[in-house]
Design a protein around this motif. Structure first.
Motif, PDB file in Angstrom:
ATOM      1  N   GLY A 174       0.813  -1.219   0.000  1.00 58.94           N
ATOM      2  CA  GLY A 174       0.000   0.000   0.000  1.00 58.94           C
ATOM      3  C   GLY A 174       0.840   1.259   0.000  1.00 58.94           C
ATOM      4  O   GLY A 174       0.328   2.365   0.200  1.00 58.94           O
ATOM      5  N   MET A 175       2.140   1.116  -0.214  1.00 58.25           N
ATOM      6  CA  MET A 175       3.018   2.290  -0.243  1.00 58.25           C
ATOM      7  C   MET A 175       2.723   3.138  -1.477  1.00 58.25           C
ATOM      8  O   MET A 175       2.270   2.632  -2.497  1.00 58.25           O
ATOM      9  CB  MET A 175       4.495   1.864  -0.295  1.00 58.25           C
ATOM     10  CG  MET A 175       5.030   1.372   1.028  1.00 58.25           C
ATOM     11  SD  MET A 175       6.763   0.897   0.898  1.00 58.25           S
ATOM     12  CE  MET A 175       7.546   2.498   0.852  1.00 58.25           C
ATOM     13  N   ARG A 176       3.006   4.407  -1.355  1.00 52.89           N
ATOM     14  CA  ARG A 176       2.866   5.296  -2.511  1.00 52.89           C
ATOM     15  C   ARG A 176       4.004   5.025  -3.481  1.00 52.89           C
ATOM     16  O   ARG A 176       5.083   4.581  -3.101  1.00 52.89           O
ATOM     17  CB  ARG A 176       2.892   6.749  -2.056  1.00 52.89           C
ATOM     18  CG  ARG A 176       1.679   7.098  -1.230  1.00 52.89           C
ATOM     19  CD  ARG A 176       1.694   8.543  -0.846  1.00 52.89           C
ATOM     20  NE  ARG A 176       0.485   8.844  -0.094  1.00 52.89           N
ATOM     21  CZ  ARG A 176       0.307   9.937   0.591  1.00 52.89           C
ATOM     22  NH1 ARG A 176       1.253  10.844   0.625  1.00 52.89           N
ATOM     23  NH2 ARG A 176      -0.816  10.141   1.229  1.00 52.89           N
ATOM     24  N   LYS A 177       3.720   5.371  -4.743  1.00 52.49           N
ATOM     25  CA  LYS A 177       4.696   5.115  -5.803  1.00 52.49           C
ATOM     26  C   LYS A 177       6.035   5.795  -5.515  1.00 52.49           C
ATOM     27  O   LYS A 177       7.091   5.175  -5.589  1.00 52.49           O
ATOM     28  CB  LYS A 177       4.122   5.609  -7.142  1.00 52.49           C
ATOM     29  CG  LYS A 177       5.059   5.455  -8.314  1.00 52.49           C
ATOM     30  CD  LYS A 177       4.452   5.990  -9.596  1.00 52.49           C
ATOM     31  CE  LYS A 177       4.323   7.490  -9.525  1.00 52.49           C
ATOM     32  NZ  LYS A 177       3.881   8.137 -10.739  1.00 52.49           N
ATOM     33  N   THR A 178       5.991   7.074  -5.164  1.00 50.70           N
ATOM     34  CA  THR A 178       7.226   7.820  -4.932  1.00 50.70           C
ATOM     35  C   THR A 178       8.016   7.230  -3.772  1.00 50.70           C
ATOM     36  O   THR A 178       9.234   7.081  -3.856  1.00 50.70           O
ATOM     37  CB  THR A 178       6.909   9.304  -4.661  1.00 50.70           C
ATOM     38  OG1 THR A 178       6.123   9.799  -5.743  1.00 50.70           O
ATOM     39  CG2 THR A 178       8.152  10.137  -4.534  1.00 50.70           C
ATOM     40  N   ALA A 179       7.304   6.892  -2.688  1.00 49.08           N
ATOM     41  CA  ALA A 179       7.993   6.310  -1.527  1.00 49.08           C
ATOM     42  C   ALA A 179       8.661   4.991  -1.907  1.00 49.08           C
ATOM     43  O   ALA A 179       9.785   4.708  -1.483  1.00 49.08           O
ATOM     44  CB  ALA A 179       7.003   6.096  -0.390  1.00 49.08           C
ATOM     45  N   THR A 180       7.982   4.212  -2.728  1.00 54.09           N
ATOM     46  CA  THR A 180       8.541   2.934  -3.167  1.00 54.09           C
ATOM     47  C   THR A 180       9.790   3.160  -4.008  1.00 54.09           C
ATOM     48  O   THR A 180      10.816   2.500  -3.818  1.00 54.09           O
ATOM     49  CB  THR A 180       7.500   2.139  -3.981  1.00 54.09           C
ATOM     50  OG1 THR A 180       6.366   1.897  -3.143  1.00 54.09           O
ATOM     51  CG2 THR A 180       8.051   0.833  -4.470  1.00 54.09           C
ATOM     52  N   LEU A 181       9.720   4.103  -4.930  1.00 55.74           N
ATOM     53  CA  LEU A 181      10.845   4.339  -5.836  1.00 55.74           C
ATOM     54  C   LEU A 181      12.050   4.964  -5.132  1.00 55.74           C
ATOM     55  O   LEU A 181      13.172   4.872  -5.617  1.00 55.74           O
ATOM     56  CB  LEU A 181      10.398   5.204  -7.007  1.00 55.74           C
ATOM     57  CG  LEU A 181       9.330   4.549  -7.910  1.00 55.74           C
ATOM     58  CD1 LEU A 181       8.859   5.533  -8.971  1.00 55.74           C
ATOM     59  CD2 LEU A 181       9.864   3.290  -8.560  1.00 55.74           C
ATOM     60  N   LEU A 182      11.808   5.589  -3.990  1.00 55.47           N
ATOM     61  CA  LEU A 182      12.912   6.214  -3.231  1.00 55.47           C
ATOM     62  C   LEU A 182      13.541   5.267  -2.209  1.00 55.47           C
ATOM     63  O   LEU A 182      14.482   5.643  -1.528  1.00 55.47           O
ATOM     64  CB  LEU A 182      12.429   7.479  -2.541  1.00 55.47           C
ATOM     65  CG  LEU A 182      12.081   8.654  -3.448  1.00 55.47           C
ATOM     66  CD1 LEU A 182      11.477   9.796  -2.659  1.00 55.47           C
ATOM     67  CD2 LEU A 182      13.294   9.116  -4.235  1.00 55.47           C
ATOM     68  N   LEU A 183      13.020   4.044  -2.107  1.00 55.03           N
ATOM     69  CA  LEU A 183      13.561   3.086  -1.151  1.00 55.03           C
ATOM     70  C   LEU A 183      15.023   2.752  -1.465  1.00 55.03           C
ATOM     71  O   LEU A 183      15.424   2.683  -2.610  1.00 55.03           O
ATOM     72  CB  LEU A 183      12.756   1.777  -1.191  1.00 55.03           C
ATOM     73  CG  LEU A 183      11.460   1.747  -0.405  1.00 55.03           C
ATOM     74  CD1 LEU A 183      10.717   0.449  -0.674  1.00 55.03           C
ATOM     75  CD2 LEU A 183      11.701   1.927   1.087  1.00 55.03           C
ATOM     76  N   LYS A 184      15.779   2.547  -0.396  1.00 55.45           N
ATOM     77  CA  LYS A 184      17.174   2.118  -0.507  1.00 55.45           C
ATOM     78  C   LYS A 184      17.274   0.794   0.228  1.00 55.45           C
ATOM     79  O   LYS A 184      16.434   0.454   1.066  1.00 55.45           O
ATOM     80  CB  LYS A 184      18.101   3.145   0.155  1.00 55.45           C
ATOM     81  CG  LYS A 184      18.050   4.504  -0.493  1.00 55.45           C
ATOM     82  CD  LYS A 184      18.946   5.461   0.287  1.00 55.45           C
ATOM     83  CE  LYS A 184      18.655   6.857  -0.187  1.00 55.45           C
ATOM     84  NZ  LYS A 184      18.656   7.833   0.869  1.00 55.45           N
ATOM     85  N   TRP A 185      18.334   0.042  -0.059  1.00 62.64           N
ATOM     86  CA  TRP A 185      18.519  -1.235   0.618  1.00 62.64           C
ATOM     87  C   TRP A 185      18.584  -1.044   2.118  1.00 62.64           C
ATOM     88  O   TRP A 185      18.104  -1.868   2.898  1.00 62.64           O
ATOM     89  CB  TRP A 185      19.769  -1.945   0.114  1.00 62.64           C
ATOM     90  CG  TRP A 185      19.516  -2.654  -1.175  1.00 62.64           C
ATOM     91  CD1 TRP A 185      20.031  -2.335  -2.395  1.00 62.64           C
ATOM     92  CD2 TRP A 185      18.666  -3.788  -1.396  1.00 62.64           C
ATOM     93  NE1 TRP A 185      19.555  -3.189  -3.355  1.00 62.64           N
ATOM     94  CE2 TRP A 185      18.716  -4.102  -2.771  1.00 62.64           C
ATOM     95  CE3 TRP A 185      17.868  -4.569  -0.560  1.00 62.64           C
ATOM     96  CZ2 TRP A 185      17.987  -5.144  -3.313  1.00 62.64           C
ATOM     97  CZ3 TRP A 185      17.162  -5.617  -1.116  1.00 62.64           C
ATOM     98  CH2 TRP A 185      17.230  -5.896  -2.471  1.00 62.64           C
ATOM     99  N   SER A 186      19.159   0.074   2.562  1.00 61.76           N
ATOM    100  CA  SER A 186      19.277   0.327   4.012  1.00 61.76           C
ATOM    101  C   SER A 186      17.918   0.538   4.671  1.00 61.76           C
ATOM    102  O   SER A 186      17.792   0.415   5.880  1.00 61.76           O
ATOM    103  CB  SER A 186      20.187   1.531   4.253  1.00 61.76           C
ATOM    104  OG  SER A 186      19.640   2.687   3.644  1.00 61.76           O
ATOM    105  N   ASP A 187      16.873   0.839   3.878  1.00 56.93           N
ATOM    106  CA  ASP A 187      15.519   1.032   4.414  1.00 56.93           C
ATOM    107  C   ASP A 187      14.818  -0.303   4.686  1.00 56.93           C
ATOM    108  O   ASP A 187      13.840  -0.351   5.424  1.00 56.93           O
ATOM    109  CB  ASP A 187      14.661   1.840   3.447  1.00 56.93           C
ATOM    110  CG  ASP A 187      15.193   3.233   3.222  1.00 56.93           C
ATOM    111  OD1 ASP A 187      15.777   3.788   4.169  1.00 56.93           O
ATOM    112  OD2 ASP A 187      15.016   3.764   2.107  1.00 56.93           O
ATOM    113  N   ILE A 188      15.308  -1.342   4.074  1.00 57.24           N
ATOM    114  CA  ILE A 188      14.638  -2.637   4.179  1.00 57.24           C
ATOM    115  C   ILE A 188      15.310  -3.452   5.263  1.00 57.24           C
ATOM    116  O   ILE A 188      16.515  -3.647   5.272  1.00 57.24           O
ATOM    117  CB  ILE A 188      14.671  -3.380   2.814  1.00 57.24           C
ATOM    118  CG1 ILE A 188      13.925  -2.525   1.796  1.00 57.24           C
ATOM    119  CG2 ILE A 188      14.054  -4.771   2.940  1.00 57.24           C
ATOM    120  CD1 ILE A 188      14.018  -3.018   0.386  1.00 57.24           C
ATOM    121  N   ASP A 189      14.514  -3.909   6.199  1.00 58.25           N
ATOM    122  CA  ASP A 189      15.034  -4.629   7.361  1.00 58.25           C
ATOM    123  C   ASP A 189      15.213  -6.089   7.033  1.00 58.25           C
ATOM    124  O   ASP A 189      14.406  -6.751   6.520  1.00 58.25           O
ATOM    125  CB  ASP A 189      14.065  -4.446   8.537  1.00 58.25           C
ATOM    126  CG  ASP A 189      14.694  -4.887   9.820  1.00 58.25           C
ATOM    127  OD1 ASP A 189      14.401  -6.001  10.236  1.00 58.25           O
ATOM    128  OD2 ASP A 189      15.475  -4.099  10.402  1.00 58.25           O
TER     129      ASP A 189
END
Length: 189
Positions: A174-189
């Motif tokens: 349910g994330m927004r498109k922009t938030a998804t595209l700005l994700l970095k590997w460091s954001d993912i646990d």
């Protein structure tokens, strides 16, 4: 701040004219405007001169254009009825509540800037800028199981596996498109 079109030579000439008394300083100009009174236009120009260049400044200018009919009024001559008339005009034209709010906000921000910077006294503001209520509730429709299945099949059929994964991620989280595209590997646990 840097003034557009100003060169060292021009700055020297302006400074020399001010020192010799041939031209007034910015402070003297402001005092003169304070004595003669600030119109909506002159106060907006002063407010605008403090803003950084960018999209926000461009939008402010576009919204200010909606006030052409009262731009030469002194601040103390602007009434609540002036604000209400503009609001009704744009509401009748079918403009979104958010747009009407932005149109009204530019006047409020301009006058509040004048008060905060002591260009005008608070008693000069004789109007109330009633903004439209904005309904923050969204009418969300959920997909049926059948629609969700068709969506996932369409996503699986995409030629790019990368795009397919992005659409699935957005669908599942349910994330927004922009938030998804700005994700970095460091954001993912």
């Amino acid at each position: 701040s840097v003034v557009e079109g100003m060169t060292w030579a021009r700055a020297y000439t302006v400074r020399a004219a001010r020192q010799s008394g041939q031209d007034t300083t910015n402070e003297e100009k402001r005092k003169g405007k304070k004595l003669e009174g600030w119109t909506l236009k002159t106060l907006f120009e002063e407010y605008e001169s403090t803003l950084q260049k960018g999209e926000g400044r461009k939008k402010d200018k576009q919204n200010f254009e909606k006030w052409k009919h009262i731009e030469n009024k002194l601040i103390e001559e602007i009434t609540t009825q002036d604000i209400t008339d503009v609001r009704k005009t744009y509401e009748k034209a079918g403009k979104a509540a958010e747009t009407v709010k932005h149109i009204i906000n530019i006047i409020d921000r301009t006058v509040n800037f004048g008060i905060k910077t002591n260009l005008i006294t608070p008693d000069k503001k004789k109007f109330f800028a009633a903004k439209p209520k904005i309904d923050k509730k969204l009418d969300l429709e959920s997909m049926t199981d059948e629609q969700a299945q068709k969506f996932l099949e369409a996503v699986d059929a995409l030629p790019s596996k990368r795009h397919s994964l992005v659409f699935k991620w957005i669908f599942i989280t349910g994330m927004r498109k922009t938030a998804t595209l700005l994700l970095k590997w460091s954001d993912i646990d």
